[in-house]
Write a protein that holds these residues in place. Structure first.
Motif, PDB file in Angstrom:
ATOM      1  N   VAL A   1       0.755  -1.004  -0.437  1.00 54.01           N
ATOM      2  CA  VAL A   1      -0.099   0.250  -0.335  1.00 54.01           C
ATOM      3  C   VAL A   1       0.635   1.406  -0.256  1.00 54.01           C
ATOM      4  CG1 VAL A   1      -1.693   1.378   1.259  1.00 54.01           C
ATOM      5  CG2 VAL A   1      -1.866  -0.818   0.961  1.00 54.01           C
ATOM      6  N   GLU A   2       0.493   2.715  -0.925  1.00 51.28           N
ATOM      7  CA  GLU A   2       1.280   3.336  -0.588  1.00 51.28           C
ATOM      8  C   GLU A   2       0.511   4.098  -0.898  1.00 51.28           C
ATOM      9  OE1 GLU A   2       4.185   3.890  -3.938  1.00 51.28           O
ATOM     10  OE2 GLU A   2       4.906   1.573  -3.576  1.00 51.28           O
ATOM     11  N   THR A   3       0.008   5.534   0.150  1.00 54.27           N
ATOM     12  CA  THR A   3      -0.444   6.531  -0.130  1.00 54.27           C
ATOM     13  C   THR A   3       0.172   7.684   0.013  1.00 54.27           C
ATOM     14  OG1 THR A   3      -0.407   6.608   2.666  1.00 54.27           O
ATOM     15  CG2 THR A   3      -2.264   5.466   1.083  1.00 54.27           C
ATOM     16  N   GLU A   4      -0.387   9.351  -0.639  1.00 51.36           N
ATOM     17  CA  GLU A   4       0.068  10.216   0.030  1.00 51.36           C
ATOM     18  C   GLU A   4      -0.797  11.256  -0.109  1.00 51.36           C
ATOM     19  OE1 GLU A   4       3.561  11.632  -3.902  1.00 51.36           O
ATOM     20  OE2 GLU A   4       1.785  13.720  -3.604  1.00 51.36           O
ATOM     21  N   THR A   5      -0.556  11.785   1.341  1.00 48.47           N
ATOM     22  CA  THR A   5      -1.626  13.117   1.898  1.00 48.47           C
ATOM     23  C   THR A   5      -0.810  14.497   1.534  1.00 48.47           C
ATOM     24  OG1 THR A   5      -1.724  10.984   3.107  1.00 48.47           O
ATOM     25  CG2 THR A   5      -2.366  13.322   3.826  1.00 48.47           C
TER      26      THR A   5
ATOM     27  N   GLY B   1       4.142   1.255   2.621  1.00 46.04           N
ATOM     28  CA  GLY B   1       4.030  -0.603   3.553  1.00 46.04           C
ATOM     29  C   GLY B   1       4.104   0.111   5.196  1.00 46.04           C
ATOM     30  N   GLY B   2       3.658   1.445   5.324  1.00 47.01           N
ATOM     31  CA  GLY B   2       3.723   1.569   7.177  1.00 47.01           C
ATOM     32  C   GLY B   2       4.604   2.538   7.352  1.00 47.01           C
ATOM     33  N   SER B   3       5.648   2.713   6.185  1.00 48.96           N
ATOM     34  CA  SER B   3       6.798   3.567   6.632  1.00 48.96           C
ATOM     35  C   SER B   3       5.876   5.323   5.923  1.00 48.96           C
ATOM     36  CB  SER B   3       7.948   3.241   6.727  1.00 48.96           C
ATOM     37  OG  SER B   3       7.858   2.033   7.476  1.00 48.96           O
ATOM     38  N   VAL B   4       6.872   6.356   6.620  1.00 47.22           N
ATOM     39  CA  VAL B   4       7.230   7.226   5.758  1.00 47.22           C
ATOM     40  C   VAL B   4       7.958   7.533   4.784  1.00 47.22           C
ATOM     41  CG1 VAL B   4       7.471  10.047   5.263  1.00 47.22           C
ATOM     42  CG2 VAL B   4       5.836   9.033   7.473  1.00 47.22           C
ATOM     43  N   THR B   5       7.590   6.940   3.629  1.00 47.74           N
ATOM     44  CA  THR B   5       8.417   7.350   2.460  1.00 47.74           C
ATOM     45  C   THR B   5       9.774   8.768   2.202  1.00 47.74           C
ATOM     46  OG1 THR B   5       7.566   6.806   0.428  1.00 47.74           O
ATOM     47  CG2 THR B   5       8.279   4.888   1.989  1.00 47.74           C
TER      48      THR B   5
ATOM     49  N   ARG C   1       2.313  22.965  13.461  1.00 45.98           N
ATOM     50  CA  ARG C   1       1.200  22.136  13.225  1.00 45.98           C
ATOM     51  C   ARG C   1       1.139  21.869  12.549  1.00 45.98           C
ATOM     52  NH1 ARG C   1      -3.346  25.486  11.927  1.00 45.98           N
ATOM     53  NH2 ARG C   1      -2.004  27.124  12.076  1.00 45.98           N
ATOM     54  N   HIS C   2       0.859  22.082  11.139  1.00 47.68           N
ATOM     55  CA  HIS C   2       0.429  21.703  10.191  1.00 47.68           C
ATOM     56  C   HIS C   2       1.421  20.145   9.851  1.00 47.68           C
ATOM     57  CE1 HIS C   2      -1.771  25.188   8.535  1.00 47.68           C
ATOM     58  NE2 HIS C   2      -1.164  26.249   8.731  1.00 47.68           N
ATOM     59  N   LEU C   3       2.280  20.254   9.962  1.00 51.45           N
ATOM     60  CA  LEU C   3       3.092  18.865  10.093  1.00 51.45           C
ATOM     61  C   LEU C   3       2.757  17.700  10.571  1.00 51.45           C
ATOM     62  CD1 LEU C   3       6.759  20.242  10.002  1.00 51.45           C
ATOM     63  CD2 LEU C   3       6.017  18.654   8.266  1.00 51.45           C
ATOM     64  N   ALA C   4       2.361  18.372  11.957  1.00 48.73           N
ATOM     65  CA  ALA C   4       1.089  17.825  13.002  1.00 48.73           C
ATOM     66  C   ALA C   4      -0.091  17.250  12.168  1.00 48.73           C
ATOM     67  CB  ALA C   4       1.088  17.650  14.566  1.00 48.73           C
ATOM     68  N   GLU C   5      -0.223  17.656  11.832  1.00 47.14           N
ATOM     69  CA  GLU C   5      -2.179  17.537  10.831  1.00 47.14           C
ATOM     70  C   GLU C   5      -1.138  16.830   9.893  1.00 47.14           C
ATOM     71  OE1 GLU C   5      -5.604  19.704   8.569  1.00 47.14           O
ATOM     72  OE2 GLU C   5      -3.033  21.429   9.320  1.00 47.14           O
ATOM     73  N   VAL C   6      -0.975  16.668   8.979  1.00 51.71           N
ATOM     74  CA  VAL C   6       0.036  16.149   7.935  1.00 51.71           C
ATOM     75  C   VAL C   6       0.137  14.897   8.658  1.00 51.71           C
ATOM     76  CG1 VAL C   6       2.159  16.646   6.893  1.00 51.71           C
ATOM     77  CG2 VAL C   6       0.406  16.232   5.510  1.00 51.71           C
TER      78      VAL C   6
ATOM     79  N   GLN D   1      -0.867   8.974   8.095  1.00 53.02           N
ATOM     80  CA  GLN D   1      -1.092   7.835   8.912  1.00 53.02           C
ATOM     81  C   GLN D   1      -2.259   6.757   9.209  1.00 53.02           C
ATOM     82  OE1 GLN D   1      -0.487   8.242  13.622  1.00 53.02           O
ATOM     83  NE2 GLN D   1       0.074   5.896  13.644  1.00 53.02           N
ATOM     84  N   ARG D   2      -3.600   8.039   9.785  1.00 55.55           N
ATOM     85  CA  ARG D   2      -4.817   7.390   9.532  1.00 55.55           C
ATOM     86  C   ARG D   2      -5.340   6.884   7.751  1.00 55.55           C
ATOM     87  NH1 ARG D   2      -6.948  11.881  11.831  1.00 55.55           N
ATOM     88  NH2 ARG D   2      -7.829  13.124  10.091  1.00 55.55           N
ATOM     89  N   GLN D   3      -4.749   7.803   6.617  1.00 55.54           N
ATOM     90  CA  GLN D   3      -5.007   7.669   5.550  1.00 55.54           C
ATOM     91  C   GLN D   3      -4.561   6.074   5.025  1.00 55.54           C
ATOM     92  OE1 GLN D   3      -4.968  11.007   2.959  1.00 55.54           O
ATOM     93  NE2 GLN D   3      -6.966  12.072   3.659  1.00 55.54           N
ATOM     94  N   HIS D   4      -3.190   6.066   5.569  1.00 57.98           N
ATOM     95  CA  HIS D   4      -2.578   4.778   4.818  1.00 57.98           C
ATOM     96  C   HIS D   4      -3.588   3.682   5.839  1.00 57.98           C
ATOM     97  CE1 HIS D   4       0.484   3.297   2.763  1.00 57.98           C
ATOM     98  NE2 HIS D   4       1.467   2.581   4.281  1.00 57.98           N
ATOM     99  N   SER D   5      -3.454   3.801   7.160  1.00 63.85           N
ATOM    100  CA  SER D   5      -3.931   1.793   7.710  1.00 63.85           C
ATOM    101  C   SER D   5      -5.558   2.241   7.178  1.00 63.85           C
ATOM    102  CB  SER D   5      -4.124   2.821   8.836  1.00 63.85           C
ATOM    103  OG  SER D   5      -3.752   3.287  10.382  1.00 63.85           O
ATOM    104  N   GLU D   6      -6.230   3.258   7.399  1.00 65.27           N
ATOM    105  CA  GLU D   6      -7.831   2.820   6.128  1.00 65.27           C
ATOM    106  C   GLU D   6      -7.208   2.307   4.847  1.00 65.27           C
ATOM    107  OE1 GLU D   6      -9.377   6.708   6.011  1.00 65.27           O
ATOM    108  OE2 GLU D   6     -10.342   6.966   7.631  1.00 65.27           O
ATOM    109  N   ALA D   7      -6.023   2.677   4.377  1.00 67.63           N
ATOM    110  CA  ALA D   7      -6.097   2.279   2.998  1.00 67.63           C
ATOM    111  C   ALA D   7      -5.424   0.613   3.313  1.00 67.63           C
ATOM    112  CB  ALA D   7      -4.763   2.923   1.837  1.00 67.63           C
TER     113      ALA D   7
END
Length: 104
Positions: free
Chosen positions: A2-6, A19-23, A41-46, A51-57
């Motif tokens: 799984v690969e996601t981008e947010t 694969g569960g890690s920030v790349t 604040r924006h870094l914490a948000e992203v 993490q939430r979107q990747h877990s859902e994927a």
């Protein structure tokens, strides 16, 4: 895998996960000019959103790959039957060998 981008802040801050890690983390030059408190604040948000979107994927991918336990049970049963036949043939050969070996 799984690969996601947010992204947040109009795509000025992007996080890619695999694969569960920030790349990868990408910061637009405009994001770098933000006050440190706002950038943090924006870094914490992203990161939290990524993490939430990747877990859902990842959960969606696992759900799509559900195991067919009925098919698995049939395969195990077939394997068991084949193993029993092979062991019976082997045992018959040993028995025959022992019987003929004792007559000599």
């Amino acid at each position: 895998m799984v690969e996601t981008e947010t992204s947040v802040l109009d795509d000025h801050i992007r996080v890619r996960m695999s694969g569960g890690s920030v790349t990868d983390v990408r910061l637009h030059p405009a994001a770098m000019r933000l006050p440190a408190v706002d950038l943090g604040r924006h870094l914490a948000e992203v990161f939290n959103l990524a993490q939430r979107q990747h877990s859902e994927a990842m959960a969606a991918e696992l759900a799509a790959e559900q195991t067919d336990f009925g098919q698995m049970a049939n395969q195990v049963s077939t394997l068991r039957d084949e193993a029993n036949r092979a062991m019976s043939a082997c045992l018959a050969g040993f028995t025959e060998s022992l019987l003929h070996g004792n007559k000599r």
